[in-house]
Design an enzyme around this catalytic site. Sequence first.
Site, PDB file in Angstrom:
ATOM      1  N   LYS A 189      16.091 -22.006  -9.115  1.00 25.63           N
ATOM      2  CA  LYS A 189      16.626 -21.286  -7.956  1.00 25.63           C
ATOM      3  C   LYS A 189      15.785 -20.075  -7.637  1.00 25.63           C
ATOM      4  O   LYS A 189      16.243 -18.948  -7.727  1.00 25.63           O
ATOM      5  CB  LYS A 189      18.080 -20.881  -8.190  1.00 25.63           C
ATOM      6  CG  LYS A 189      18.311 -20.252  -9.561  1.00 25.63           C
ATOM      7  CD  LYS A 189      19.706 -19.686  -9.686  1.00 25.63           C
ATOM      8  CE  LYS A 189      19.954 -19.225 -11.087  1.00 25.63           C
ATOM      9  NZ  LYS A 189      21.259 -18.661 -11.297  1.00 25.63           N
TER      10      LYS A 189
ATOM     11  N   GLU B 232      16.874 -14.074 -20.310  1.00 25.46           N
ATOM     12  CA  GLU B 232      17.467 -12.814 -19.885  1.00 25.46           C
ATOM     13  C   GLU B 232      18.699 -12.539 -20.734  1.00 25.46           C
ATOM     14  O   GLU B 232      19.489 -13.431 -20.979  1.00 25.46           O
ATOM     15  CB  GLU B 232      17.885 -12.916 -18.409  1.00 25.46           C
ATOM     16  CG  GLU B 232      18.741 -11.730 -17.975  1.00 25.46           C
ATOM     17  CD  GLU B 232      18.808 -11.546 -16.462  1.00 25.46           C
ATOM     18  OE1 GLU B 232      18.690 -12.539 -15.753  1.00 25.46           O
ATOM     19  OE2 GLU B 232      18.966 -10.391 -16.040  1.00 25.46           O
TER      20      GLU B 232
ATOM     21  N   MET C  48      20.502 -27.772 -15.220  1.00 27.30           N
ATOM     22  CA  MET C  48      19.446 -28.564 -15.855  1.00 27.30           C
ATOM     23  C   MET C  48      18.354 -29.031 -14.903  1.00 27.30           C
ATOM     24  O   MET C  48      17.656 -29.998 -15.189  1.00 27.30           O
ATOM     25  CB  MET C  48      20.021 -29.801 -16.562  1.00 27.30           C
ATOM     26  CG  MET C  48      20.762 -29.539 -17.852  1.00 27.30           C
ATOM     27  SD  MET C  48      19.818 -28.642 -19.091  1.00 27.30           S
ATOM     28  CE  MET C  48      18.790 -29.925 -19.767  1.00 27.30           C
TER      29      MET C  48
ATOM     30  N   ASN D  88       3.522  -0.080   5.122  1.00 29.26           N
ATOM     31  CA  ASN D  88       3.669  -0.422   3.724  1.00 29.26           C
ATOM     32  C   ASN D  88       4.822  -1.394   3.678  1.00 29.26           C
ATOM     33  O   ASN D  88       5.952  -1.033   3.983  1.00 29.26           O
ATOM     34  CB  ASN D  88       3.962   0.847   2.910  1.00 29.26           C
ATOM     35  CG  ASN D  88       4.333   0.543   1.473  1.00 29.26           C
ATOM     36  OD1 ASN D  88       4.343  -0.610   1.056  1.00 29.26           O
ATOM     37  ND2 ASN D  88       4.645   1.582   0.728  1.00 29.26           N
ATOM     38  N   GLY D  89       4.537  -2.658   3.354  1.00 27.68           N
ATOM     39  CA  GLY D  89       5.589  -3.664   3.347  1.00 27.68           C
ATOM     40  C   GLY D  89       5.035  -5.012   3.722  1.00 27.68           C
ATOM     41  O   GLY D  89       3.852  -5.277   3.538  1.00 27.68           O
TER      42      GLY D  89
ATOM     43  N   CYS E  14       0.756  -1.216   0.000  1.00 28.22           N
ATOM     44  CA  CYS E  14       0.000   0.000   0.000  1.00 28.22           C
ATOM     45  C   CYS E  14       0.797   1.281   0.000  1.00 28.22           C
ATOM     46  O   CYS E  14       1.994   1.271  -0.049  1.00 28.22           O
ATOM     47  CB  CYS E  14      -0.768  -0.009   1.269  1.00 28.22           C
ATOM     48  SG  CYS E  14       0.161  -0.912   2.479  1.00 28.22           S
TER      49      CYS E  14
END
Lengths: 391, 1123
Positions: free
Chosen positions: B973, B922, B497, B252-253, B23
């Site tokens: 991961k 990425e 893998m 907030n958190g 929030c």
Amino acid sequence: MALVTVGCIMMRKCHLNTCPVGVATQDEALRGNFAGKPEHVVNYFTFLAEEVRELMAELGVRSLDELIGQTQYLEMDDAIKHWKNQGLDFSRILTKPKVKPDIATRRIQGQDHGLDKQLDNELIKLSAPALERKEQVSIELPIRNSNRTFGTMLSGEIAMRHGRDGLPAGTININLTGIAGQSFGAFLAHGINLRLIGEANDYVGKGMAGGRIIVRPDAKAPFVWHKNSIVGNTVLYGATGGEAFFAGKAGERFCVRNSGVTAVVEGTGDHGCEYMTGGRMVCLGRTGRNFAAGMSGGFAYVLDDDNRFRRRCNPAMIDLELIAADDEDAEWLRQIITTHHELTGSLLAAEILADWDAQLQHFVRVFPREYRRVLNERAAKAEKEKEIIHG
Amino acid sequence: MTNHIGMPPAQGLYDPANEHDNCGVGFIANIKGKKSHSIVKRGIEILCNLTHRGAVGADPLDGDGAGLMIQIPDAYYREVCDFELPEIGEYGAGMVFFPQDSTCRDACIAVLNRELVGVGCNILGWREIQTDSSNIGRNAQSVEPRVMQIFVDRGTVEVSQLELMLFLARKRAENAIREGNLAGEELFYVCSLSSFTILYKGMLLSEQLNTFFPELDDERLVSAVAFVHQRYSTNTFPTWDLAQPFRYIAHNGEINTLRGNINRMRARTALFAHLDLADAITDLDPVIIEGSSDTACLDNALELLVVTGRSLAHSLAMLVPEAWVSKASLRPNVKGFFEYHATMMEPWDGPANIVACDGKQVVAILDRNGLRPARYWITIDDEIIYASEAGVLDIPPEKILRKERLAPGKMILVDLETGEFKEDHQIKGELAAAHPYASWVSEYLIRLDDLPAPATKRVPSISKMRRKQESFGYTLEEMREIMAPMAINGQEPVSSMGTDTPVAVLSKQSKLLYWYFKQLFAQITNPPIDPLREEIVMSLTQYIGPARNILMPGPEHCQMLELDHPIITNDVLEQLRHSDIQGFRGTTLSILFDANQGPEALEKRLKALFVEAEAEVDAGRTILVLSDRGVNAEKAPIPTLLALSGINHHLIRVGKRSQCSLIVETGEAREVHHFALLLGYGATAINPYLALQTLEAMINQGMLPSQDGNTHADEETDVLHQYTKNYIKAIGKGLLKVFSKMGISTLQSYCSAQIFEIVGLNKDFTDKYFPGTASRIGGAGLLEIATESLMRHQLAFAERIDPNRNLNRGSEYSWRREGELHLMNPEVIALLQHAVRSGSRDEYDQFSQQVNNHSEQLCTLRGLFKFKEQNQPVPLDEVEPVSAIVKRFCTGAMSLGSISTEAHETLAIAMNRIGGKSNTGEGGEDPRRYTPDANGDLRRSAIKQVASGRFGVTPHYLVNADELQIKIAQGAKPGEGGQLPGHKVSEYIGELRYSVPGVTLISPPPHHDIYSIEDLAQLIFDLKNCNPKADITVKLVSEVGVGTIAAGVSKGHAERVIIAGFDGGTGASPTSSIKHAGIPWEIGLAETQQTLVLNDLRGRIIVQTDGQLRTGRDVIIAALLGA
């Protein structure tokens, strides 16, 4: 799976760069072993789709949509239990929420992003001469915190029409007054100059590729600029190019993962230049803690007025050094601070320039060690090639 | 656990306990304490200017909640109440939600009246507040409470004790009403009851606050502070009480360590005592009302500390301390303050911008890592404006004296009574000056060196080692692949893998109990931390010793033993075991059971252990060592985790847990995941004696080099010493990684936080021994677990076996005939490659059958499903064509750093040919691939990934995409960053990533612009602005609660969400992450579908999965589960 179709044999060596079939390696020789063809992938997915179709026919449905979320077609196969797994119970996986029949169980409508309300719609209209004929345009607008992601739609438009190189520098000049919302100038394209008088929030210049962002306080502000906030946290995250000048303090993680922008600021919070891989950052005031953590490339130049900058750094990957008057960076630094002064009117910059020779001695250059090694190797290589050509 | 009206009960895989919220928070105050209506009005204006940080539900009029706290507007209430009010300060006012039903309402009113009178107050009267629900959303209306105000005279209560007594009365009323089980009581909720503040809140949008409560527009309503909050939750269920602020704070958190904080608070409640409360102290139990939000729980904890006598700033500094351990520049007395309090309270850790207000002061604080934004302005009119972002009010530039942000771990304070504004340095200086904390610490805190040296040294006997190793299930593979790299390099090994072996419950092999547990990780609602580069916020320090009554602190409270690493050597263990210092007396409990009495003997021994443990605590033993030394033909070890968690929860249940510390002496634990679990379920320190002994044996057997470049052959003990040091160091680093993955920075808060999910253990078992941990598909129970233990034991002690035999080779990490099943064995790979090269459908069918068979042989959950006939089959030609089906297929995200250009482009061309989508992974994409080749093939990837490193993410890249995929986590991961080593950064890759070839590139664990759900919405908005035509996709990894995150993603306007399984991934990842983090996609996908549908959010988002789908059967099952 697709990787297997092009030859992967699951050696689990991806991280070693020794993949024998040329799939997961950058090694030139091994890449020569690559024998995958698009046809193989196409075959696999075609087989897969055929098989899906046949199963659908058996289940008595004509489209995949009819199956989405219809868990009544599934049950647990009791025949394949053994001593350890007999307590398994999939009823929670197979639960279908009891909701009214008009509640959708698959996608039937789009999302409303509210893009029609963006100031950028106006910008794109006003920038038509620039977008179409590369003519210079100049735009004045007020801005406030609910105007988020300013300049990004316009940048997308430029990238679409003019590709990676965008427009010539200074084609679109936008002057703003007020407090900009989050992501001011995110993904900014080449050719846009944003000049904001006021203040900005988090994520200024996120992913910017080019152009210039200037943020400075209003001349009527009674406070000392460099002691006050001018932009928020995570500014210039992942930027690849362009310039940014901020006449005041930035928040946490300034220039995080920067790889190309040149930025001047007058103070930062913690974790400045974290993970930076390129570009240059100049800080005319104090930084927070853990500066340059994970910084593998680029340069930072920090004015260390209290001789405690070293303690605020994370030394793991970088060296700190002074800048001699005859160092080529000295002149570059003076130039960029001059530009900062001209563009923002920063008094701090003016003071530093007025006392340049003395001030220069307080600047510390942050030089990532690996970066230095690679630059030296390249210089040596270039030198050698030159010798060969001339020799 | 209270049930929330408006929130559905747990059903299927949905559990309301997984809900999150986030929030914008803010306040405006006149520093000099001058009250005006303008403050209230502008407080509401701040709220409206934070609207974009909130979210709306399916109905655009349904907000997630908004609220406003002000000082009691005495003059206004005096005019509107039809009863006399005493002087301000002499009365309390409350804002209360009631059910609409009058029977239940009257009953609740009666209880509250009774309890208030009970503490000595007089009821002045109730006031109906005028509310107007005509323009609030349908959902909110459906459970709208009746809002009423109560006014009480302090009666016989001292002014100084009024807040405490109002608190006590409220607690008693809440407990009575909760236990009374009245129909409709769930709606009863006291927003505030205080002599200083009053709270207006509800399930509202910001702009609805003053239309719902019209009196907020009344000019007579004045305050010197207006404190506001706008909520963004991961659901659409109307929960009026969860709107913020709470009674003291808005936040907030996200508190990542909540489970542990609640457990610890429960454990210490038994020790509470307070002069002003005497016997009434027991009525404060439970301190924390479970089942509400993380912020509500933190508010409960803070409230307790504040009403019992600590200031707001003191309490907050105790609960949310800055990263003081590594901070060299901290003043000694301030450091003393933090160290003293660390011995009695673990940090409530996580991203936090917290504002707290008690009507006299306003305090704001930021978490140690600065993961939420907080900006403030101070004006020449003595006003301060504080919010999650700058610019929430229009103030002329010439009026602003200061523009600042709150820095990590820092505080600011506005004292409305004295008219002062204080900054961190001053506040903490004053807190620290209250007592000589630093000298208390130096006098009382005990360090290891203070304990007497161990009297006896154990001499390990190598001879019985083999049998011991076998009874704890050691394999050669583990020693070679896991332990050796740790001992040599001081860090965990890396592999790639993904994984393709069965989860523990499906394996026919005997598995250690640890394998049933999966590590949880942060996704979106809070960020993972980088334990390497942000080490300054991390800490492995723990305190051992009996807890004391935190309500009446004294110097002796910090009489605790400080331990700087949780893995202890044999010598340190002996020190602790034989300690006889006052308050630190150790004892040992044997966690072995009778091996010859069948599996039932394990349960018998457990029960006996609970009794023994309790008796030892009663006898004043404060260090309980749980030991499995002494395994022999008659005695088998109880799985350490089971014994530990059982005893831990037993002691919590009987209220004795905080009087002792649990230390584990085990032959079983050897890899990071094991240690993380033991710490997560209550151990303070672990002595892995057999692992340490094994290292020695490994040198003798040549599995570890007996010398390296720096040592001489005759210095064998030094080599062992070095290996031991490295091994312990590797565990420490691995542990930091495990808890930073969840966004937790200190071991102290990780301890007992149980941040795991169970896959494959049944309800009876988990309820008894692992309460509070999710386990959703049933599975094995105590009998099966005992059987597994005995299988290992029998192998070890069977007499006929050759004593010189080798240990089991193991086959978890690499496939081996006769060993553990691997879904992708060489045969399957060959079949598939042959099929696609020859183009033979027959051969593909063989492959498919082979894989499905393997699935059935218990490699996967989906292997256990079968199709149920519902309809008559239809002719094949009526089914949608192949060309429509292939459009739904995407290839996995693999970056051009991890796979070769040839492989990458081949996949792209193929997918473009069939109309499916390939993924850049990425690392950017070569712009030359954006235009078609001469033969018409296109090498452009339709899906462009945006990952935390943002490599190559430029506007040009973004506009050349059909789909933009925000990768929050990856299966191999989750919660970890990555690193592309310099040697892999070629000229070409460097160019695409805008970096210098040869220089290492690091991807941070979190996206640094996503620390919470509203940040994600912001990134989605940014990407959509850049390329309005692309779909925005968010990729998550399956874990408990992923459905709730997906609901937040849908509310954040993403077009698609991907639920990946735990088993994917090409990239290099620590072996323990590959094996132990994340869960099968089947569960996450089903949870996502169920949660989205329950919230009516499914209709606007496409759900996909990505987790080793191989055959047509897999695809159909994924669709049926919701993809």
